[in-house]
Design an enzyme around this catalytic site. Structure first.
Site, PDB file in Angstrom:
ATOM      1  N   ASN A 164       0.179 -17.273  13.083  1.00  0.00           N
ATOM      2  CA  ASN A 164      -0.429 -17.761  11.847  1.00  0.00           C
ATOM      3  C   ASN A 164      -0.461 -16.649  10.790  1.00  0.00           C
ATOM      4  O   ASN A 164      -0.171 -16.877   9.613  1.00  0.00           O
ATOM      5  CB  ASN A 164      -1.851 -18.251  12.144  1.00  0.00           C
ATOM      6  CG  ASN A 164      -2.471 -18.965  10.964  1.00  0.00           C
ATOM      7  OD1 ASN A 164      -2.053 -20.036  10.571  1.00  0.00           O
ATOM      8  ND2 ASN A 164      -3.476 -18.338  10.371  1.00  0.00           N
ATOM      9  N   HIS A 203      17.740   1.584  35.443  1.00  0.00           N
ATOM     10  CA  HIS A 203      18.398   2.046  36.672  1.00  0.00           C
ATOM     11  C   HIS A 203      17.557   1.687  37.901  1.00  0.00           C
ATOM     12  O   HIS A 203      18.073   1.193  38.912  1.00  0.00           O
ATOM     13  CB  HIS A 203      18.597   3.559  36.584  1.00  0.00           C
ATOM     14  CG  HIS A 203      19.430   4.123  37.696  1.00  0.00           C
ATOM     15  ND1 HIS A 203      20.765   3.835  37.848  1.00  0.00           N
ATOM     16  CD2 HIS A 203      19.106   4.943  38.732  1.00  0.00           C
ATOM     17  CE1 HIS A 203      21.242   4.462  38.911  1.00  0.00           C
ATOM     18  NE2 HIS A 203      20.252   5.148  39.465  1.00  0.00           N
ATOM     19  N   GLU A 225      22.886  -1.053  31.509  1.00  0.00           N
ATOM     20  CA  GLU A 225      22.805   0.370  31.835  1.00  0.00           C
ATOM     21  C   GLU A 225      24.042   1.115  31.324  1.00  0.00           C
ATOM     22  O   GLU A 225      23.935   2.247  30.833  1.00  0.00           O
ATOM     23  CB  GLU A 225      22.676   0.510  33.353  1.00  0.00           C
ATOM     24  CG  GLU A 225      22.299   1.880  33.831  1.00  0.00           C
ATOM     25  CD  GLU A 225      22.232   1.923  35.351  1.00  0.00           C
ATOM     26  OE1 GLU A 225      21.360   2.619  35.863  1.00  0.00           O
ATOM     27  OE2 GLU A 225      23.066   1.256  36.016  1.00  0.00           O
TER      28      GLU A 225
END
Length: 671
Positions: A405, A46, A68
């Protein structure tokens, strides 16, 4: 405050809110029924929407508004969280991050978000078809562009009492329209006959000067219905499309205008009297009021000025020693104490927690785990550990390589873990801690470990080591072969790793920061990659040495020991001069030969050698010098753009007597 200042503040705060949203979304995945987490995400979204609307980034505001809406349904228990919904919200956050990055780099912050908008709206209304998305986006853009203030709101409320409606109108002209300002003027004439224009975007002046593409928006008051207004405006020639929709709730329109004001100011009553769920927010605001943002360039400039002070301090110390004046000596000693405290303060100002880097990894691990179809838990420890800002900026990429990795190579698949009696969920621990004048960062996994024989065979096959050399290598030395250029043990190439371009890059970057990296592993139990980094790169402790008439500085963090030996103990092995030192053969590098220092006429063949033993990883070398002077705190200065890629030289410093001493990069002497 100028627009650029607001923009910088907007970018910084947007990144903070995005980081907060990412962190809370990861928590929400593990606790889908926790509405307090949803409230935190909604609050950040918001605020971000309001900031974007106020700054004029309507695409960003519109997309955040759609996200929202979904969050609002979730927090009001009208929507149940599913993995699909979480994925869509994560994608939405990625787009918002791209937009913010675009704005930071001087772009317009626009992205093609049609698909993700459709997905967000489809969550709210599963019957929605993608054909309606373009119209919805245009409607959203108009809503975000036109923001009413309190005065306009009061006018609207009064007008509505007499049967008027508030309409948002988006007018699109034909792309081939030649005189856009004239067509826009004709549209305004029609609108003024139908009602009252409250606001336009862009402004009336910009529209008159044709300062818009093909579309402009209006906010009007009118007693007419929407269809009649649309019909009248479509009669204007070269008007291609008209979208008219009524704005039911004006209160939401002023939110975007007032939101940033709430962020910027901290009311004493709010910070002193937190209530309900706002306790954490109040404490955050209170702590923020005690800190300010400082541009890193200003801190760099401050450090440079202090560096000059350190140089002058050294000069004064030498003068005090020569003159033997008590008053001068006392003053210099007091100045040394003050400047040492000041140095600590400046260095602390430059120190930032590694949390700034670590925060981006939970989201990355989550996405890669899904891609690899593995269950992985990332545990972060010591995120509050502090490092110099210059090191923080550079350490991110090496850690990304190590984590990828560990995810791809280190941790087994779920089936393999179950078959070997391990928990389904693999663990990766990312840990940071202080030790002495260094910071250590470890990447630990509980995977299959490194296959010693596989690494050794691959190294022999690629010619990294010979068969004879391989017989004498310890396990730690074999694991270090993974950092060789182009080395990879992957059975197949993937998008994540296995191209042999990861770990050697990591090693190069770490060493360029004055650090070292090592690896330890136990087959079947996991691996540990350990990075050792200096706390700061600006001011370092160094040992000053003399080579003929020249002075050099060797950084303390690479020195193992300093010794002096007789010339008789030096022997030659394969054409290389070496000494036997503490049970190992140490090759020697004569700095006079390495740096082509001319021999002084008074030089005689010394029978005793001063040797500085330096280390890089598990390898050592002895630097032969004429004499060892003293330990000193020196300021690392760059040699500038004209002297680049000098062999074994990392920079220079100015000594107390005004002499320039080159700082040796001993890593380059070790093959």
């Amino acid at each position: 405050m100028e627009y650029n200042d607001f923009l910088e503040m907007f970018i910084e705060e947007s990144k903070e809110h995005l980081q907060a949203i990412n962190d809370e979304l990861l928590k929400l995945e593990t606790e889908p029924n926790n509405t307090s987490i949803v409230n935190e995400i909604f609050r950040s979204a918001h605020t971000l929407k309001g900031m974007a609307a106020t700054m004029g980034f309507e695409d960003l505001a519109s997309l955040t508004h759609e996200m929202e809406n979904v969050l609002d349904l979730i927090r009001n228990s009208k929507l149940t969280i599913t993995p699909i919904i979480m994925d869509v919200i994560f994608i939405c956050v990625d787009f918002i991050e791209k937009m913010v990055n675009s704005i930071e780099q001087g772009g317009d912050g626009k992205e093609n978000v049609t698909e993700v908008v459709f997905q967000l709206r489809n969550i709210q209304d599963p019957s929605l078809s993608i054909n309606t998305v373009n119209q919805a986006q245009t409607e959203m853009a108009a809503t975000a562009e036109l923001v009413m203030d309190e005065y306009q709101l009061s006018v609207i409320n009064e007008a509505k009492k007499f049967g008027n409606h508030v309409y948002q109108i988006s007018v699109t002209l034909d792309a081939n329209c030649v005189m856009k300002s004239v067509r826009a003027y004709m549209v305004f004439q029609v609108v003024e006959e139908l009602g009252e224009v409250l606001q336009t975007n862009p402004s009336v002046e910009q529209i008159e000067e044709e300062g818009f593409d093909d579309t402009f928006s209006l906010l009007i008051l009118s007693p007419q219905d929407a269809q009649e207004i649309q019909k009248q405006l479509l009669n204007v020639s070269e008007v291609k499309e008209v979208l008219v929709f009524e704005q039911e709730n004006q209160e939401t329109a002023v939110v975007a205008r007032t939101e940033v004001k709430e962020v910027e100011k901290v009311e004493p009553s709010q910070s002193n009297k937190p209530q309900g769920n706002e306790d954490s927010d109040a404490s955050k605001k209170k702590s923020r009021s005690k800190s300010i943002r400082v541009d890193i360039e200003k801190l760099d400039h401050l450090m440079n000025l202090f560096s000059e002070l350190i140089i002058d301090r050294g000069r004064l110390e030498q003068i005090a020693k020569k003159t033997q004046l008590n008053e001068l000596t006392e003053t210099v000693e007091h100045m040394t104490r003050i400047s040492t405290n000041l140095q600590g303060l400046i260095l602390n100002m430059r120190m930032v927690p590694v949390e700034q880097v670590f925060n981006r990894f939970p989201r990355m691990v989550r996405d890669l785990a899904k891609e690899l179809n593995k269950k992985i838990q990332l545990i972060i420890e010591g995120a509050e550990t502090e490092l110099d800002r210059t090191v923080i900026d550079e350490i991110g990429d090496p850690l990304v390589h190590l984590l990828r990795n560990a995810l791809d190579h280190g941790l087994e698949s779920t089936e393999e873990r179950v078959a070997s009696g391990k928990p389904e969920e693999g663990k990766i621990i990312l840990k940071a801690y202080h030790s002495g004048n260094h910071v250590f960062i470890e990447v630990v996994d509980d995977g299959k470990g490194i296959n010693r024989d596989k690494v050794l065979n691959k190294a022999i096959e690629r010619g990294v080591v010979t068969l004879e050399e391989s017989q004498t290598l310890a396990d730690s030395q074999i694991y270090s072969l993974l950092f060789s250029s182009g080395f990879s043990t992957a059975d197949k190439i993937s998008d994540i790793s296995g191209r042999g371009v990861g770990l050697d890059v990591v090693k190069t970057k770490i060493e360029s920061l004055g650090g070292v990296i090592s690896v330890d592993s136990t087959l079947g139990q996991g691996s540990i990659f350990r990075i050792q980094l200096p706390l700061t790169l600006s001011i370092i402790y160094a040992m000053l040495v003399k080579v003929v008439n020249e002075t050099y500085a060797i950084p303390f963090n690479s020195i193992v020991e300093i010794t002096n030996v007789s010339n008789d103990v030096v022997s030659t092995l394969h054409g290389q001069k070496v000494i036997q030192f503490r049970g190992q053969v140490v090759p020697l590098v004569y700095l006079q030969e390495a740096f082509h220092v001319p021999t002084a006429e008074t030089d005689i063949d010394n029978q005793e050698l001063f040797i500085v033993i330096v280390r890089k990883g598990d390898k050592t070398v002895g630097l032969v010098v004429d004499s060892v002077l003293e330990q000193q705190e020196v300021v690392l200065k760059s040699l500038g753009g004209f002297l680049t890629n000098l062999y074994a030289i990392s920079g220079a410093t100015i000594l107390g007597n005004g002499e320039v001493a080159l700082i040796i990069d001993s890593n380059q002497f070790i093959k």
